[in-house]
Design an enzyme around this catalytic site. Structure first.
Site, PDB file in Angstrom:
ATOM      1  N   HIS A 136      66.782  11.473 106.161  1.00 29.31           N
ATOM      2  CA  HIS A 136      66.985  10.670 104.938  1.00 29.31           C
ATOM      3  C   HIS A 136      67.814  11.469 103.929  1.00 29.31           C
ATOM      4  CE1 HIS A 136      65.571   7.873 101.637  1.00 29.31           C
ATOM      5  NE2 HIS A 136      65.927   8.933 100.939  1.00 29.31           N
ATOM      6  N   GLU A 137      67.410  12.733 103.719  1.00 32.67           N
ATOM      7  CA  GLU A 137      68.115  13.559 102.716  1.00 32.67           C
ATOM      8  C   GLU A 137      69.549  13.830 103.133  1.00 32.67           C
ATOM      9  OE1 GLU A 137      64.684  13.243 100.786  1.00 32.67           O
ATOM     10  OE2 GLU A 137      66.734  13.584 100.129  1.00 32.67           O
ATOM     11  N   HIS A 140      71.921  11.004 102.549  1.00 30.85           N
ATOM     12  CA  HIS A 140      72.450  10.896 101.181  1.00 30.85           C
ATOM     13  C   HIS A 140      73.806  11.599 101.094  1.00 30.85           C
ATOM     14  CE1 HIS A 140      69.433   8.756  98.983  1.00 30.85           C
ATOM     15  NE2 HIS A 140      68.463   9.620  99.220  1.00 30.85           N
ATOM     16  N   TYR A 151      73.979   5.490  92.467  1.00 27.63           N
ATOM     17  CA  TYR A 151      72.540   5.610  92.675  1.00 27.63           C
ATOM     18  C   TYR A 151      71.711   4.919  91.579  1.00 27.63           C
ATOM     19  CZ  TYR A 151      68.430   7.851  94.773  1.00 27.63           C
ATOM     20  OH  TYR A 151      67.251   8.099  95.420  1.00 27.63           O
ATOM     21  N   GLU A 160      69.729   4.136  99.033  1.00 31.63           N
ATOM     22  CA  GLU A 160      68.402   4.499  99.566  1.00 31.63           C
ATOM     23  C   GLU A 160      68.167   3.885 100.945  1.00 31.63           C
ATOM     24  OE1 GLU A 160      65.510   6.252  99.146  1.00 31.63           O
ATOM     25  OE2 GLU A 160      67.009   7.408  98.068  1.00 31.63           O
ATOM     26  N   ASP A 223      62.600   3.900  88.168  1.00 30.30           N
ATOM     27  CA  ASP A 223      63.148   4.331  89.461  1.00 30.30           C
ATOM     28  C   ASP A 223      64.647   4.006  89.569  1.00 30.30           C
ATOM     29  OD1 ASP A 223      63.186   5.289  92.144  1.00 30.30           O
ATOM     30  OD2 ASP A 223      62.746   3.275  92.911  1.00 30.30           O
ATOM     31  N   HIS A 228      64.205   2.929  95.077  1.00 36.06           N
ATOM     32  CA  HIS A 228      63.291   3.143  96.213  1.00 36.06           C
ATOM     33  C   HIS A 228      62.415   1.920  96.459  1.00 36.06           C
ATOM     34  CE1 HIS A 228      64.136   7.325  94.930  1.00 36.06           C
ATOM     35  NE2 HIS A 228      64.089   7.556  96.219  1.00 36.06           N
TER      36      HIS A 228
HETATM   37  C1  LIG Z   1      62.004   9.757 102.764  1.00 36.70           C
HETATM   38  C2  LIG Z   1      62.458  10.800 101.834  1.00 36.70           C
HETATM   39  C3  LIG Z   1      62.358  10.394 100.389  1.00 36.70           C
HETATM   40  O1  LIG Z   1      62.149   9.274  99.996  1.00 36.70           O
HETATM   41  O2  LIG Z   1      62.538  11.472  99.548  1.00 36.70           O
HETATM   42  C4  LIG Z   1      62.322  11.299  98.204  1.00 36.70           C
HETATM   43  C5  LIG Z   1      61.035  11.523  97.666  1.00 36.70           C
HETATM   44  C6  LIG Z   1      59.908  11.859  98.578  1.00 36.70           C
HETATM   45  C7  LIG Z   1      60.842  11.422  96.287  1.00 36.70           C
HETATM   46  C8  LIG Z   1      61.925  11.112  95.463  1.00 36.70           C
HETATM   47  C9  LIG Z   1      63.206  10.864  95.988  1.00 36.70           C
HETATM   48  C10 LIG Z   1      63.403  10.942  97.371  1.00 36.70           C
HETATM   49  C11 LIG Z   1      64.741  10.621  97.959  1.00 36.70           C
HETATM   50  O3  LIG Z   1      65.280  11.432  98.757  1.00 36.70           O
HETATM   51  O4  LIG Z   1      65.260   9.544  97.641  1.00 36.70           O
HETATM   52 ZN   LIG Z   2      66.550   9.001  99.049  1.00 34.44          ZN
END
Ligand SMILES: CCC(=O)Oc1c(C)cccc1C(=O)O
Ligand SMILES: [Zn+2]
Length: 313
Positions: A136-137, A140, A151, A160, A223, A228
């Protein structure tokens, strides 16, 4: 010599044995891989707020072993599946920092590197524990070097969603759950569900549940405008394209993960732009599927039906 590349072994957070390339630099072994792109390096932030660049001996550090090997696995996925050489397609050096901050329930991509918190140890395990989180990271970064979706609000929700979609293509599970390995306790068994978004209680907004239809999208400023939260609408569409299903009375015949990942990668890298919204996402996915499989293909049909099912026209 000083920079011998060695094959090393270490255990992840859950004592899962991992094998990886590492390097012997200045008398210590480091999680430094020079065989992929311009390199893959993992650092220990030692719970300081700043990022340290020292490559320290971390084979016994489960978070470091996971962050490092998951970055390698994700690099390999993009190279093998799309012939993409790292996040910028030019071998961008993948740097990860673990033990960032204190009991940090977060993971991030800051445009230069990935960072992982240790989790609070009550509700969450270490955030480097899930391959899907690392993918996921890193995605980005791919998004930043392609459509560069802004974003916030709908473009941010798509940003996202791209990270969640490719997280699940790298780390496949039948229910398309995001971050399920991170959960130690609490009401949810994952951070998000792509197959059934409404299952996950989202405490960040008053809406409480993750939407699975555009009519239920979160409209507010929390958010970053629900990036998210509303991502779940597009996540549900991607799940339906791949695995099929009937959603709000609309039936989608799935075309499988392999076609789905090709459609979204082409949409992300060729058609989406930084200000794309959900309706443009529908058009981009239809165009990508048309390019790849033909206008009257079952893939194009699945895309059309899936976006109709989640209320995006
Ligand atoms: C699945 C990974 C994820 O969602 O990471 C985040 C978390 C845990 C908190 C805040 C932001 C993120 C992100 O990478 O968007
Ligand atoms: Zn993310």
């Amino acid at each position: 010599n000083a920079s011998d590349e060695v094959i090393a072994f270490g255990n992840g957070v859950f004592n899962d044995k991992q094998m990886f390339e590492a390097q012997f630099i200045d008398g210590v072994y480091g999680l430094n891989d020079t065989t992929r792109g311009k390199g893959i390096v993992t650092n220990d932030a030692k719970n300081a707020n700043k990022m340290v660049t020292s490559i320290s001996k971390m084979f016994t550090d489960g978070a470091a072993v996971n962050a490092h090997t998951f970055a390698q696995k994700t690099y390999d996925y993009y190279l093998k599946t799309f012939d993409r050489n790292s996040v910028d397609d030019k071998g961008f050096k993948l740097v990860s920092a673990v033990h960032v901050n204190n009991n940090w329930n977060n993971a991030s991509w800051n445009g230069r590197q990935m960072s992982y918190g240790d989790g609070d140890g009550v509700n969450y395990y270490n955030f480097a524990s899930g391959l899907d989180v690392a993918a996921h990271e890193l995605t980005h970064g791919v998004t930043e070097h392609s459509a560069n979706l802004i974003y916030s609000y709908e473009s941010g929700a798509l940003n996202e969603s791209m990270s969640d979609i490719f997280a699940k293509m790298v780390d496949r599970d039948p229910e398309w759950l995001i971050g399920e390995k991170l959960i130690k306790s609490g009401p949810n068994r994952a951070l998000r569900s792509m197959s059934n978004p409404a299952e996950i209680i989202d405490t960040r907004t008053e809406s409480g549940y993750s939407p699975d239809h555009w009519s239920k999208r979160y409209i507010g400023t929390l958010d970053s405008g629900g990036v998210h939260i509303n991502s779940s609408i597009n996540n549900k569409a991607a799940y339906l394209i791949s695995d099929g299903g009937t959603h709000y009375g609309v039936t989608v015949t799935g075309v499988g993960r392999d076609a789905t990942e090709q459609i979204y990668y082409r949409a992300l890298t060729k058609y989406l732009t930084k200000s794309s919204n959900f309706s443009m996402m529908r058009s981009a996915a239809i165009q990508a599927a048309t390019d790849l499989y033909g206008a009257s293909s079952k893939e194009v049909k699945a895309v059309q039906q899936a976006y109709t099912a989640v209320g995006v026209l």
